[in-house]
Scaffold this motif. Structure first.
Motif, PDB file in Angstrom:
ATOM      1  N   ILE A   1       8.489  -3.331   6.957  1.00 26.81           N
ATOM      2  CA  ILE A   1       7.389  -2.523   6.419  1.00 26.81           C
ATOM      3  C   ILE A   1       6.297  -2.268   7.455  1.00 26.81           C
ATOM      4  N   GLY A   2       6.605  -2.487   8.707  1.00 30.87           N
ATOM      5  CA  GLY A   2       5.652  -2.095   9.748  1.00 30.87           C
ATOM      6  C   GLY A   2       4.739  -3.232  10.170  1.00 30.87           C
ATOM      7  N   ASP A   3       3.940  -2.940  11.174  1.00 36.42           N
ATOM      8  CA  ASP A   3       3.101  -3.964  11.778  1.00 36.42           C
ATOM      9  C   ASP A   3       1.900  -4.259  10.884  1.00 36.42           C
ATOM     10  N   ARG A   4       2.025  -5.307  10.083  1.00 39.29           N
ATOM     11  CA  ARG A   4       0.946  -5.659   9.156  1.00 39.29           C
ATOM     12  C   ARG A   4       0.525  -7.085   9.405  1.00 39.29           C
ATOM     13  N   GLU A   5      -0.689  -7.347   9.001  1.00 31.67           N
ATOM     14  CA  GLU A   5      -1.187  -8.707   9.140  1.00 31.67           C
ATOM     15  C   GLU A   5      -0.414  -9.605   8.170  1.00 31.67           C
ATOM     16  N   VAL A   6       0.054 -10.739   8.665  1.00 36.31           N
ATOM     17  CA  VAL A   6       0.825 -11.670   7.845  1.00 36.31           C
ATOM     18  C   VAL A   6       0.083 -13.012   7.832  1.00 36.31           C
ATOM     19  N   ARG A   7      -0.002 -13.638   6.674  1.00 35.11           N
ATOM     20  CA  ARG A   7      -0.607 -14.974   6.670  1.00 35.11           C
ATOM     21  C   ARG A   7       0.232 -15.914   5.810  1.00 35.11           C
TER      22      ARG A   7
ATOM     23  N   VAL B   1       1.209 -10.465   2.926  1.00 37.94           N
ATOM     24  CA  VAL B   1       0.919  -9.382   3.874  1.00 37.94           C
ATOM     25  C   VAL B   1      -0.293  -8.608   3.392  1.00 37.94           C
ATOM     26  N   ARG B   2      -0.985  -8.027   4.345  1.00 40.64           N
ATOM     27  CA  ARG B   2      -2.149  -7.202   4.052  1.00 40.64           C
ATOM     28  C   ARG B   2      -1.642  -5.907   3.443  1.00 40.64           C
ATOM     29  N   TRP B   3      -2.193  -5.517   2.333  1.00 40.06           N
ATOM     30  CA  TRP B   3      -1.645  -4.364   1.605  1.00 40.06           C
ATOM     31  C   TRP B   3      -2.761  -3.502   1.025  1.00 40.06           C
ATOM     32  N   GLU B   4      -2.607  -2.207   1.144  1.00 37.68           N
ATOM     33  CA  GLU B   4      -3.580  -1.305   0.521  1.00 37.68           C
ATOM     34  C   GLU B   4      -2.941  -0.761  -0.756  1.00 37.68           C
ATOM     35  N   ASP B   5      -3.581  -0.971  -1.876  1.00 31.85           N
ATOM     36  CA  ASP B   5      -3.014  -0.399  -3.104  1.00 31.85           C
ATOM     37  C   ASP B   5      -3.403   1.077  -3.210  1.00 31.85           C
TER      38      ASP B   5
ATOM     39  N   ASP C   1      14.347  -7.022  -4.701  1.00 37.72           N
ATOM     40  CA  ASP C   1      13.779  -5.990  -5.574  1.00 37.72           C
ATOM     41  C   ASP C   1      12.286  -5.823  -5.272  1.00 37.72           C
ATOM     42  N   ARG C   2      11.657  -6.982  -5.073  1.00 34.06           N
ATOM     43  CA  ARG C   2      10.230  -6.954  -4.790  1.00 34.06           C
ATOM     44  C   ARG C   2       9.963  -6.250  -3.443  1.00 34.06           C
TER      45      ARG C   2
ATOM     46  N   HIS D   1       8.586   0.933  -1.046  1.00 35.79           N
ATOM     47  CA  HIS D   1       8.578   2.321  -1.514  1.00 35.79           C
ATOM     48  C   HIS D   1       7.438   2.621  -2.483  1.00 35.79           C
ATOM     49  N   GLY D   2       6.577   1.622  -2.749  1.00 35.43           N
ATOM     50  CA  GLY D   2       5.482   1.863  -3.687  1.00 35.43           C
ATOM     51  C   GLY D   2       5.975   2.125  -5.098  1.00 35.43           C
ATOM     52  N   VAL D   3       7.050   1.450  -5.495  1.00 33.69           N
ATOM     53  CA  VAL D   3       7.588   1.633  -6.857  1.00 33.69           C
ATOM     54  C   VAL D   3       6.776   0.758  -7.813  1.00 33.69           C
TER      55      VAL D   3
END
Ligand code: PHE
Length: 342
Positions: free
Chosen positions: A247-253, A270-274, A315-316, A322-324
């Motif tokens: 899912i690309g270069d994202r901040e992971v903790r 992971v850092r995620w923008e809703d 599934d998650r 895909h933002g499902v």
């Protein structure tokens, strides 16, 4: 002596020939032509009777009648052949016209199938770990309570084992539908000595009510690495690589968590923008260092070997990727949804 007057047979033959040629010329199809042949030259025709009677004629008349009858037969046969050729050509012609293919018409569409989005993610995860030298292994979906729980440091009485979470096989309290892919860790370590680097993708089952984020059947991929000198740093690096590839270069903790079979245990976020653009930490998978009790249960010396394990819901991952918004979309088989991933 006067020339003999035409005898009765000869005159009759002329009449037969005339009638035959008329019917043959009038035949408009193979069937009509065949009917004319049977009537005028078939085994029960008058001509056949005349031909058959030649032998019993007085000797001096046999030559004359025989010649005339055979000439009539040949004339009728020739007419039939000629007419047959013409009719067949006609029939072929009209069949060709009727069957003509219009090559300019659009063809019948044969839509191509495609892999289900969850299966696509599974393949991607497999590719990522194959490239790291991991092996893909499989395990049974009907498991023993020992492999699914006990050997994974989840003793009897542990809440995870309860009837409300687990689907047991009726009449077999020791048999259940695996609730996680972690029992594959046990099966692999029982069979072979470290170093071990495996992933085990597959279906798992839990007694969940169906809602937007739960279905009683879903998919996980388990990872297990056991070697000398493995540490949390290896775990973090491996999972960071997985997230980056997927899912690309994202901040992971790594957030502290608890699993009976890992110590310490972490939740990988992971850092995620809703959709509203707000940024938050999203839980992606569970992981940790393999608990020494698990290694011991499998006959692996925890003083020498250490390892890490992780389990991630396919599934998650597909939902996040895909933002499902609703897990049920993956099992409803609505082509309007699935086509978007083809
Ligand atoms: N089996 C855990 C689950 O299903 C995930 C996990 C796997 C956690 C491996 C740690 C190590 O939630």
């Amino acid at each position: 002596m006067y020339p003999a007057a035409p005898v009765a047979e000869t005159r009759e033959l002329e009449g037969l020939e005339e009638a035959a040629l008329r019917d043959i010329a009038a035949a408009a199809s193979s069937d009509e032509l065949e009917a004319a042949r049977v009537a005028h030259a078939g085994r029960r025709s008058r001509l056949a009777a005349i031909l058959a009677s030649i032998g019993s004629l007085p000797a001096e008349r046999r030559g004359e009648v025989g010649k005339a009858a055979n000439a009539t037969r040949r004339a009728i046969e020739a007419a039939i052949d000629e007419r047959r050729t013409a009719i067949e050509a006609d029939e072929l012609g009209s069949q060709l016209v009727a069957d003509r293919t219009d090559v300019t018409l659009p063809g019948d569409p044969h839509p191509l199938g495609a892999l289900h989005p969850v299966h696509q993610i599974r393949r991607e995860v497999e590719e990522i770990f194959l490239a790291l030298g991991y092996e893909i292994v499989d395990g049974p979906e009907i498991e023993t309570a020992y492999h699914n729980f006990t050997a994974l440091n989840t003793p009897e009485g542990h809440p995870a084992r309860s009837l409300t979470d687990t689907l047991f096989v009726e009449g077999h309290p020791d048999r259940l539908l695996r609730t996680q892919t972690s029992p594959v860790q046990i099966r692999v370590l029982e069979r072979r000595d470290p170093p071990v680097y495996i992933i085990a993708p597959g279906t798992v089952y839990r007694r969940d009510e169906v809602d937007a984020t739960h279905t009683p059947m879903f998919h996980q991929v388990e990872g297990l690495a056991v070697d000398e000198g493995l540490s949390m740093a290896h775990l973090k690096g491996t999972l960071q690589h997985l997230v980056r590839e997927l899912i690309g270069d994202r901040e992971v903790r790594l957030h502290p968590d608890f699993f009976p079979f890992t110590e310490p245990s972490v939740q990988v976020q992971v850092r995620w923008e809703d959709r509203s653009g707000a940024s938050r930490w999203l839980e992606l998978l569970g992981a940790g260092m393999v608990d020494p009790n698990v290694l011991t249960a499998c006959g692996v010396d925890p003083e020498r070997w250490s390892g890490f394990a992780f389990g991630v819901g396919l599934d998650r991952l597909a939902m996040v990727r895909h933002g499902v918004p609703d897990l049920r979309l993956f099992v409803e088989n609505d082509l309007r949804f699935l086509e978007q991933f083809a």
